[in-house]
Design a protein around this motif. Structure first.
Motif, PDB file in Angstrom:
ATOM      1  N   ARG A  21       0.834  -1.206   0.000  1.00  0.00           N
ATOM      2  CA  ARG A  21       0.000   0.000   0.000  1.00  0.00           C
ATOM      3  C   ARG A  21       0.870   1.257   0.000  1.00  0.00           C
ATOM      4  O   ARG A  21       0.632   2.192  -0.772  1.00  0.00           O
ATOM      5  CB  ARG A  21      -0.893  -0.028   1.225  1.00  0.00           C
ATOM      6  CG  ARG A  21      -1.696   1.202   1.426  1.00  0.00           C
ATOM      7  CD  ARG A  21      -2.402   1.137   2.750  1.00  0.00           C
ATOM      8  NE  ARG A  21      -3.809   1.311   2.531  1.00  0.00           N
ATOM      9  CZ  ARG A  21      -4.717   1.159   3.443  1.00  0.00           C
ATOM     10  NH1 ARG A  21      -4.388   0.772   4.639  1.00  0.00           N
ATOM     11  NH2 ARG A  21      -5.970   1.379   3.173  1.00  0.00           N
ATOM     12  N   THR A  22       1.890   1.276   0.816  1.00  0.00           N
ATOM     13  CA  THR A  22       2.794   2.427   0.873  1.00  0.00           C
ATOM     14  C   THR A  22       3.564   2.582  -0.432  1.00  0.00           C
ATOM     15  O   THR A  22       3.739   3.704  -0.933  1.00  0.00           O
ATOM     16  CB  THR A  22       3.774   2.261   2.048  1.00  0.00           C
ATOM     17  OG1 THR A  22       3.015   2.079   3.240  1.00  0.00           O
ATOM     18  CG2 THR A  22       4.660   3.468   2.207  1.00  0.00           C
ATOM     19  N   VAL A  25       1.362   4.212  -3.023  1.00  0.00           N
ATOM     20  CA  VAL A  25       1.214   5.659  -2.836  1.00  0.00           C
ATOM     21  C   VAL A  25       2.456   6.387  -3.357  1.00  0.00           C
ATOM     22  O   VAL A  25       2.357   7.405  -4.052  1.00  0.00           O
ATOM     23  CB  VAL A  25       0.951   5.989  -1.353  1.00  0.00           C
ATOM     24  CG1 VAL A  25       1.013   7.477  -1.108  1.00  0.00           C
ATOM     25  CG2 VAL A  25      -0.404   5.444  -0.925  1.00  0.00           C
ATOM     26  N   ASN A  76      -9.746  10.778  -5.985  1.00  0.00           N
ATOM     27  CA  ASN A  76      -9.085  10.347  -4.759  1.00  0.00           C
ATOM     28  C   ASN A  76      -9.689  10.949  -3.506  1.00  0.00           C
ATOM     29  O   ASN A  76      -9.221  10.690  -2.411  1.00  0.00           O
ATOM     30  CB  ASN A  76      -7.595  10.634  -4.844  1.00  0.00           C
ATOM     31  CG  ASN A  76      -6.936   9.701  -5.819  1.00  0.00           C
ATOM     32  OD1 ASN A  76      -7.051   8.493  -5.692  1.00  0.00           O
ATOM     33  ND2 ASN A  76      -6.281  10.255  -6.808  1.00  0.00           N
ATOM     34  N   GLU A  79     -13.957   7.635  -0.850  1.00  0.00           N
ATOM     35  CA  GLU A  79     -13.575   6.371  -0.241  1.00  0.00           C
ATOM     36  C   GLU A  79     -14.309   5.227  -0.929  1.00  0.00           C
ATOM     37  O   GLU A  79     -15.431   5.394  -1.405  1.00  0.00           O
ATOM     38  CB  GLU A  79     -13.948   6.362   1.240  1.00  0.00           C
ATOM     39  CG  GLU A  79     -13.177   7.333   2.075  1.00  0.00           C
ATOM     40  CD  GLU A  79     -13.618   7.278   3.523  1.00  0.00           C
ATOM     41  OE1 GLU A  79     -14.166   6.241   3.936  1.00  0.00           O
ATOM     42  OE2 GLU A  79     -13.418   8.272   4.216  1.00  0.00           O
ATOM     43  N   LEU A 155      -3.096   5.345  -7.148  1.00  0.00           N
ATOM     44  CA  LEU A 155      -3.326   5.934  -5.830  1.00  0.00           C
ATOM     45  C   LEU A 155      -4.668   5.518  -5.264  1.00  0.00           C
ATOM     46  O   LEU A 155      -4.775   5.191  -4.073  1.00  0.00           O
ATOM     47  CB  LEU A 155      -3.215   7.456  -5.905  1.00  0.00           C
ATOM     48  CG  LEU A 155      -3.370   8.199  -4.591  1.00  0.00           C
ATOM     49  CD1 LEU A 155      -2.253   7.830  -3.632  1.00  0.00           C
ATOM     50  CD2 LEU A 155      -3.388   9.698  -4.833  1.00  0.00           C
ATOM     51  N   TRP A 156      -5.721   5.506  -6.079  1.00  0.00           N
ATOM     52  CA  TRP A 156      -7.039   5.144  -5.575  1.00  0.00           C
ATOM     53  C   TRP A 156      -7.075   3.691  -5.141  1.00  0.00           C
ATOM     54  O   TRP A 156      -7.634   3.352  -4.100  1.00  0.00           O
ATOM     55  CB  TRP A 156      -8.105   5.417  -6.632  1.00  0.00           C
ATOM     56  CG  TRP A 156      -9.483   5.368  -6.081  1.00  0.00           C
ATOM     57  CD1 TRP A 156     -10.098   6.313  -5.314  1.00  0.00           C
ATOM     58  CD2 TRP A 156     -10.424   4.312  -6.227  1.00  0.00           C
ATOM     59  NE1 TRP A 156     -11.368   5.913  -5.001  1.00  0.00           N
ATOM     60  CE2 TRP A 156     -11.589   4.690  -5.540  1.00  0.00           C
ATOM     61  CE3 TRP A 156     -10.401   3.091  -6.883  1.00  0.00           C
ATOM     62  CZ2 TRP A 156     -12.712   3.882  -5.492  1.00  0.00           C
ATOM     63  CZ3 TRP A 156     -11.521   2.293  -6.830  1.00  0.00           C
ATOM     64  CH2 TRP A 156     -12.662   2.695  -6.135  1.00  0.00           C
ATOM     65  N   GLN A 159      -4.830   3.308  -1.901  1.00  0.00           N
ATOM     66  CA  GLN A 159      -5.426   3.902  -0.705  1.00  0.00           C
ATOM     67  C   GLN A 159      -6.627   3.116  -0.212  1.00  0.00           C
ATOM     68  O   GLN A 159      -6.942   3.138   0.970  1.00  0.00           O
ATOM     69  CB  GLN A 159      -5.872   5.334  -0.981  1.00  0.00           C
ATOM     70  CG  GLN A 159      -4.772   6.333  -0.919  1.00  0.00           C
ATOM     71  CD  GLN A 159      -5.300   7.739  -1.106  1.00  0.00           C
ATOM     72  OE1 GLN A 159      -6.372   7.952  -1.650  1.00  0.00           O
ATOM     73  NE2 GLN A 159      -4.528   8.704  -0.674  1.00  0.00           N
ATOM     74  N   ASN A 160      -7.287   2.421  -1.095  1.00  0.00           N
ATOM     75  CA  ASN A 160      -8.492   1.701  -0.718  1.00  0.00           C
ATOM     76  C   ASN A 160      -8.261   0.209  -0.546  1.00  0.00           C
ATOM     77  O   ASN A 160      -9.214  -0.561  -0.539  1.00  0.00           O
ATOM     78  CB  ASN A 160      -9.598   1.947  -1.746  1.00  0.00           C
ATOM     79  CG  ASN A 160     -10.067   3.374  -1.702  1.00  0.00           C
ATOM     80  OD1 ASN A 160     -10.432   3.870  -0.658  1.00  0.00           O
ATOM     81  ND2 ASN A 160     -10.020   4.051  -2.826  1.00  0.00           N
TER      82      ASN A 160
END
Length: 171
Positions: A21-22, A25, A76, A79, A155-156, A159-160
């Motif tokens: 996940r990191t 991003v 973005n 949620e 990114l979406w 982040q999700n």
């Protein structure tokens, strides 16, 4: 298999990694900055003395990038849980269709930015048959908008991502 699933196959478990996940991003940020680097590089080169033509990047060339960046901001800000909010009856009624509409508008902005950059490249640089250093201005615009779109999707998704660690902290 449950009846309310959209796809037959489930998501692999290795995708629930906080390090992945990191990394997603950071990858999205790198693609976003690389996209704008291409366009700002072309813009600076178009106004330099080494540019051999009278063609320069004007505000018309910036409009597709602005649309793509606004689309990224809109996408973005939503949620993933809001997209299925009506089935859980949380946050009132009508949340899911509003979130889906805003998500559609964000993707429409990004698709319009990419299509606009292709249109600007074709109409401003390809049809008049400019040579390569001048044609690079249009190519850089298309590359920039494509990278912004790709970074928004990455990114979406990153982040999700759902992982058990974030849910155990929320409890």
């Amino acid at each position: 298999m449950s009846e309310n699933r959209l796809f037959r196959f489930s998501k692999p478990e290795w995708l629930n990694n906080p390090n992945l996940r990191t990394a997603g991003v950071y990858l999205a940020g790198a693609l976003f900055s690389l996209g704008f680097f291409f366009f700002i590089d072309a813009s600076a080169f178009s106004h330099s003395s080494k540019n051999g033509s009278a063609v320069h990047i004007r505000f018309v060339d910036w409009i597709p990038g602005i649309c793509s960046a606004l689309g990224m901001l809109v996408i973005n800000s939503i949620e993933k849980t809001r997209l299925s909010a009506d089935s859980y009856s949380y946050s009132g009624t009508g949340v899911a269709w509003k979130a889906r509409l805003v998500l559609f508008l964000g993707f429409a902005l990004m698709a319009g930015g990419l299509a606009g950059s292709v249109a600007v490249m074709v109409l401003k640089y390809v049809v008049p048959q400019y040579p390569w250093p001048t044609l690079y201005f249009g190519v850089a615009n298309v590359i920039a908008n494509g990278l912004i779109m790709l970074s928004s999707v990455i990114l979406w998704v990153s982040q999700n991502m759902e992982d058990d660690y974030t849910y155990s902290l929320a409890l």
